[in-house]
Design an enzyme around this catalytic site. Structure first.
Site, short mmCIF file in Angstrom:
data_model
loop_
_atom_site.label_atom_id
_atom_site.label_comp_id
_atom_site.label_asym_id
_atom_site.label_seq_id
_atom_site.Cartn_x
_atom_site.Cartn_y
_atom_site.Cartn_z
N CYS A 149 41.57 42.67 37.16
CA CYS A 149 40.67 41.68 36.56
C CYS A 149 40.30 41.95 35.10
O CYS A 149 40.34 41.03 34.28
CB CYS A 149 39.42 41.52 37.41
SG CYS A 149 38.48 43.02 37.68
N ASP A 179 36.71 35.65 39.58
CA ASP A 179 37.40 36.91 39.75
C ASP A 179 38.00 37.00 41.16
O ASP A 179 37.32 36.75 42.15
CB ASP A 179 36.40 38.04 39.53
CG ASP A 179 37.06 39.33 39.10
OD1 ASP A 179 38.25 39.29 38.76
OD2 ASP A 179 36.38 40.36 39.09
N ASP A 180 39.26 37.36 41.24
CA ASP A 180 39.96 37.54 42.53
C ASP A 180 39.85 36.31 43.42
O ASP A 180 39.47 36.38 44.58
CB ASP A 180 39.41 38.77 43.27
CG ASP A 180 39.65 40.04 42.51
OD1 ASP A 180 40.67 40.11 41.81
OD2 ASP A 180 38.82 40.96 42.60
#
Length: 108
Positions: A77, A34-35
């Site tokens: 996300c 994520d990210d």
């Protein structure tokens, strides 16, 4: 006696056939974080390579395939994950923001 010997031989032949079938399958590793921008992975040689150490990912990139032109369907996300799971755009899945849920009829 011959019948008893033929059973193990058949089993060995089936195992060998199974191994041959398994060798034909592609070896795919799908990694998702994520990210996580490309700058956060040393194999991409970004300006952070001296500060960010990712030896396992770097080895995978050196021994396998590394993608350099990628895109994301949604920068948030949860909708992005919903797109990956369903194979559809966010506006189709109904996942448009954080904390969203897929539509009950969405493929996954």
């Amino acid at each position: 006696m011959k019948r008893l010997l033929s059973i193990p031989l058949c089993l060995v032949a089936l195992l060998a056939l199974g191994q041959a079938q398994a060798a034909k399958r592609p070896n795919i590793l799908f990694m998702m974080s994520d990210d996580h921008a490309a700058e956060g992975i040393g194999a991409y040689g970004s300006w952070l390579k001296d500060y960010v150490h990712t030896p396992a990912i770097d080895r995978l990139a050196a021994e396998g395939m590394r993608f350099t032109n990628v895109c994301c369907n949604n920068s948030i996300c949860s909708p992005s994950r919903a797109s990956i799971i369903s194979g559809q755009y966010s506006h189709v899945t109904g996942a448009l923001n954080l904390g969203c849920e897929l539509k009950p009829n969405a493929p996954s």
